[in-house]
Motif scaffolding. Structure first.
Motif, PDB file in Angstrom:
ATOM      1  N   PHE A 309      55.824 -46.733  41.778  1.00 50.92           N
ATOM      2  CA  PHE A 309      54.919 -45.632  41.404  1.00 50.92           C
ATOM      3  C   PHE A 309      55.619 -44.283  41.552  1.00 50.92           C
ATOM      4  CE2 PHE A 309      51.801 -42.408  42.701  1.00 50.92           C
ATOM      5  CZ  PHE A 309      50.938 -42.434  41.615  1.00 50.92           C
ATOM      6  N   PHE A 310      56.395 -44.116  42.624  1.00 55.36           N
ATOM      7  CA  PHE A 310      57.055 -42.839  42.884  1.00 55.36           C
ATOM      8  C   PHE A 310      58.126 -42.505  41.848  1.00 55.36           C
ATOM      9  CE2 PHE A 310      56.110 -43.263  47.708  1.00 55.36           C
ATOM     10  CZ  PHE A 310      54.836 -42.759  47.499  1.00 55.36           C
ATOM     11  N   VAL A 311      58.617 -43.506  41.108  1.00 52.88           N
ATOM     12  CA  VAL A 311      59.621 -43.243  40.078  1.00 52.88           C
ATOM     13  C   VAL A 311      59.116 -42.201  39.079  1.00 52.88           C
ATOM     14  CG1 VAL A 311      60.849 -44.243  38.091  1.00 52.88           C
ATOM     15  CG2 VAL A 311      60.778 -45.480  40.264  1.00 52.88           C
ATOM     16  N   GLY A 312      57.820 -42.249  38.780  1.00 50.41           N
ATOM     17  CA  GLY A 312      57.260 -41.368  37.764  1.00 50.41           C
ATOM     18  C   GLY A 312      57.030 -39.938  38.208  1.00 50.41           C
ATOM     19  N   LEU A 313      57.292 -39.616  39.487  1.00 47.85           N
ATOM     20  CA  LEU A 313      56.970 -38.286  40.000  1.00 47.85           C
ATOM     21  C   LEU A 313      58.093 -37.269  39.822  1.00 47.85           C
ATOM     22  CD1 LEU A 313      55.128 -39.234  43.325  1.00 47.85           C
ATOM     23  CD2 LEU A 313      54.142 -38.784  41.067  1.00 47.85           C
ATOM     24  N   ASN A 314      59.326 -37.734  39.593  1.00 48.79           N
ATOM     25  CA  ASN A 314      60.441 -36.800  39.479  1.00 48.79           C
ATOM     26  C   ASN A 314      61.580 -37.469  38.711  1.00 48.79           C
ATOM     27  OD1 ASN A 314      62.840 -35.081  40.248  1.00 48.79           O
ATOM     28  ND2 ASN A 314      61.317 -34.082  41.555  1.00 48.79           N
ATOM     29  N   THR A 315      62.367 -36.680  37.971  1.00 45.92           N
ATOM     30  CA  THR A 315      63.455 -37.254  37.170  1.00 45.92           C
ATOM     31  C   THR A 315      64.836 -36.946  37.741  1.00 45.92           C
ATOM     32  OG1 THR A 315      63.496 -35.299  35.735  1.00 45.92           O
ATOM     33  CG2 THR A 315      62.102 -37.155  35.047  1.00 45.92           C
ATOM     34  N   ASN A 316      64.904 -36.312  38.915  1.00 43.33           N
ATOM     35  CA  ASN A 316      66.195 -36.021  39.534  1.00 43.33           C
ATOM     36  C   ASN A 316      66.886 -37.321  39.944  1.00 43.33           C
ATOM     37  OD1 ASN A 316      67.717 -35.554  42.365  1.00 43.33           O
ATOM     38  ND2 ASN A 316      67.970 -33.753  41.056  1.00 43.33           N
ATOM     39  N   ILE A 317      68.177 -37.452  39.657  1.00 43.40           N
ATOM     40  CA  ILE A 317      68.870 -38.716  39.888  1.00 43.40           C
ATOM     41  C   ILE A 317      68.919 -39.101  41.365  1.00 43.40           C
ATOM     42  CG2 ILE A 317      71.167 -37.627  39.969  1.00 43.40           C
ATOM     43  CD1 ILE A 317      72.236 -40.185  38.616  1.00 43.40           C
ATOM     44  N   TRP A 318      69.081 -38.114  42.258  1.00 39.91           N
ATOM     45  CA  TRP A 318      69.143 -38.447  43.687  1.00 39.91           C
ATOM     46  C   TRP A 318      67.772 -38.844  44.219  1.00 39.91           C
ATOM     47  CZ3 TRP A 318      73.540 -39.666  45.729  1.00 39.91           C
ATOM     48  CH2 TRP A 318      74.717 -39.155  45.157  1.00 39.91           C
ATOM     49  N   TYR A 319      66.726 -38.261  43.668  1.00 40.97           N
ATOM     50  CA  TYR A 319      65.371 -38.719  44.005  1.00 40.97           C
ATOM     51  C   TYR A 319      65.173 -40.159  43.547  1.00 40.97           C
ATOM     52  CZ  TYR A 319      60.307 -39.282  43.634  1.00 40.97           C
ATOM     53  OH  TYR A 319      59.035 -39.772  43.729  1.00 40.97           O
ATOM     54  N   LEU A 320      65.671 -40.492  42.347  1.00 38.86           N
ATOM     55  CA  LEU A 320      65.540 -41.855  41.827  1.00 38.86           C
ATOM     56  C   LEU A 320      66.320 -42.855  42.679  1.00 38.86           C
ATOM     57  CD1 LEU A 320      65.759 -41.164  37.982  1.00 38.86           C
ATOM     58  CD2 LEU A 320      63.721 -41.666  39.342  1.00 38.86           C
ATOM     59  N   PHE A 321      67.466 -42.435  43.221  1.00 36.96           N
ATOM     60  CA  PHE A 321      68.190 -43.297  44.150  1.00 36.96           C
ATOM     61  C   PHE A 321      67.340 -43.585  45.389  1.00 36.96           C
ATOM     62  CE2 PHE A 321      72.434 -41.931  42.275  1.00 36.96           C
ATOM     63  CZ  PHE A 321      72.737 -43.201  41.808  1.00 36.96           C
ATOM     64  N   PHE A 322      66.622 -42.564  45.871  1.00 36.27           N
ATOM     65  CA  PHE A 322      65.783 -42.737  47.065  1.00 36.27           C
ATOM     66  C   PHE A 322      64.655 -43.741  46.813  1.00 36.27           C
ATOM     67  CE2 PHE A 322      61.813 -41.435  49.223  1.00 36.27           C
ATOM     68  CZ  PHE A 322      62.166 -41.783  50.531  1.00 36.27           C
ATOM     69  N   VAL A 323      63.946 -43.596  45.697  1.00 35.04           N
ATOM     70  CA  VAL A 323      62.826 -44.515  45.446  1.00 35.04           C
ATOM     71  C   VAL A 323      63.354 -45.912  45.114  1.00 35.04           C
ATOM     72  CG1 VAL A 323      61.208 -42.715  44.777  1.00 35.04           C
ATOM     73  CG2 VAL A 323      62.621 -43.795  43.029  1.00 35.04           C
ATOM     74  N   THR A 324      64.597 -45.999  44.607  1.00 34.36           N
ATOM     75  CA  THR A 324      65.207 -47.308  44.389  1.00 34.36           C
ATOM     76  C   THR A 324      65.343 -48.050  45.713  1.00 34.36           C
ATOM     77  OG1 THR A 324      66.439 -46.558  42.430  1.00 34.36           O
ATOM     78  CG2 THR A 324      67.260 -48.521  43.545  1.00 34.36           C
ATOM     79  N   ILE A 325      65.642 -47.313  46.789  1.00 32.37           N
ATOM     80  CA  ILE A 325      65.718 -47.936  48.117  1.00 32.37           C
ATOM     81  C   ILE A 325      64.375 -48.553  48.480  1.00 32.37           C
ATOM     82  CG2 ILE A 325      66.031 -47.488  50.585  1.00 32.37           C
ATOM     83  CD1 ILE A 325      68.007 -45.271  49.816  1.00 32.37           C
ATOM     84  N   LEU A 326      63.275 -47.833  48.208  1.00 31.96           N
ATOM     85  CA  LEU A 326      61.949 -48.333  48.573  1.00 31.96           C
ATOM     86  C   LEU A 326      61.608 -49.631  47.851  1.00 31.96           C
ATOM     87  CD1 LEU A 326      59.765 -45.068  48.687  1.00 31.96           C
ATOM     88  CD2 LEU A 326      60.827 -46.307  50.579  1.00 31.96           C
TER      89      LEU A 326
END
Length: 414
Positions: A309-326
């Motif tokens: 769900f959090f993937v859709g909240l921001n498109t920054n690549i480092w943010y996407l790395f973080f939610v990938t961990i989750l």
């Protein structure tokens, strides 16, 4: 349980399946993107719901034959079918033949898996099942580290060469199974005569008994809902990232930014997902080794649901790395527990059948999960991610119910 103490069957399979999965991750994550580009999102979303139906048939057939013909012949059958389908995929002149070959590859894999899982359950003591299954998961995900990043280039520019390599590796693995793997079917299960019509009649009757097992049925339904968020990594997420995440710099070195395209960003996210599996699947298995299975399943659904769900909240690549961990940890904690749970729950005489029926949660999940791609033509991204999160909540409710029932009936009936 150290690998050097493993039965030779397990060592051969660990190497063979690990090599194939290294190639698998170079093409599979891009299949949905490929068909979306060739046929459109709506058509691709509908088409991707069909292969799981064939996989479901293959799982039931593989599970039925596993308890009759034995583990080794069914594994050979599945590996040979996959080899032939990769050859067809490599020489295909059209996306529709590609699609038929893709269905055949899934069917071969579905036939193979119940026999493969049953062989592990035959050879490994119950207390070591989680660790052994986690080791197989680690080997299968080593290729997931580099595979997606390489596949972003190889699949779209050197697809035939990649598919021929997959066919060759599977052919070598088929030969290894034929000459080096021995049968593990318990003697108490063996049948003196095998008539194929009688086998199908008895096995369909057996599956009827299995699906009247209320504990097992709730387990399957919970698994289906839990897997829908997890499966989006290969379905909706590539479509979302490639269409909605802009090209951007991964980092800057000496004033020069390393710019990644949307496709490359998705490849890096998949590679990061695989790296997390390789580094943490065994430690995570040990960390949660004393957790109750109920709590592990619930934690998995929470992490996978909210992470996606959090993937859709921001498109920054480092943010996407973080939610990938989750969402990766959500998938990671459930994998060994799922396999060990059904290995213990299934009775010895019907282990192959239960393994085959257990894989239905994956095949039905794969049938429902592509609907997110189909809906993406009309529903905005946050609407899709909200639906995905809803499935995670439903799975949690079902897992709570499952373990209340399981406390009353800890073993399969009859």
């Amino acid at each position: 349980m150290q690998i050097r103490l493993w039965d030779s069957n397990l060592k051969v399979r660990l190497i063979g399946e690990g090599l194939f999965n290294m190639l698998f991750w170079m093409y599979f994550p891009f299949i949905t993107v490929y068909f979306s580009g060739e046929l459109g999102n709506g058509v691709a979303g509908i088409l991707m719901t069909v292969p799981p139906i064939f996989s479901m048939i293959g799982s039931l057939l593989g599970g039925a034959l596993t308890d009759r013909l034995g583990r080794r012949p069914v594994m050979l059958m599945g590996a040979s079918l996959q080899t032939l389908m990769f050859v067809l995929f490599a020489v295909s002149p059209s996306p529709w033949m590609d699609y038929a070959a893709f269905i055949g590859i899934g069917l071969g894999g579905a036939i193979y898996r119940p026999a493969s899982s049953a062989m592990v359950a035959d050879l490994v003591p119950g207390q070591n099942l989680r660790e052994v299954f986690a080791t197989f998961t680690t080997a299968n995900n080593i290729g997931a580290v580099l595979g997606p990043a390489l596949g972003a280039i190889l699949f779209f520019h050197y697809r035939q060469e990649l598919l021929w390599t997959c066919a060759l590796v599977l052919l070598v693995y088929f030969i290894a199974i034929y000459f080096m793997v021995h049968e593990t079917l318990p003697k108490s299960v063996k049948s003196s005569t095998i008539k194929i019509t009688r086998v199908f009649k008895e096995q369909w009757k057996g599956y009827g008994i299995i699906f009247r097992d209320k504990v097992f049925l709730v387990y399957i339904l919970a698994g289906i809902c839990a897997l829908i968020p997890i499966m989006q990594l290969d379905l909706y997420l590539p479509v979302y990232v490639i269409n909605h995440v802009p090209a951007q710099a991964l980092f800057t070195w000496n004033g020069e930014p390393l710019i990644l395209s949307s496709k490359a960003i998705f490849g890096w996210l998949l590679g990061f997902n695989g790296l997390l599996f390789v580094l943490f699947i065994l430690p995570v298995t040990k960390w949660f080794g004393k957790w109750k299975e109920r709590n592990v399943f619930i934690l998995s659904s929470l992490l996978a649901g909210f992470g996606t769900f959090f993937v859709g909240l921001n498109t920054n690549i480092w943010y996407l790395f973080f939610v990938t961990i989750l969402f990766t940890f959500g998938e990671m904690v459930r994998s060994p527990v799922t396999q060990s749970f059904i290995s213990r729950y299934a009775p010895e005489h019907a282990r192959g059948q239960y393994m085959g029926a257990d894989s239905l949660q994956y095949t039905i999940g794969k049938f429902l999960a592509p609907m997110m791609v189909f809906l993406a033509s009309w529903v905005p991204p946050m609407g899709i991610f909200s639906i995905i999160l809803l499935f995670a909540f439903i799975s949690i409710r079902l897992y709570i119910r499952l373990f209340r029932m399981y406390a009353e009936q800890p073993e399969a009936a009859g």
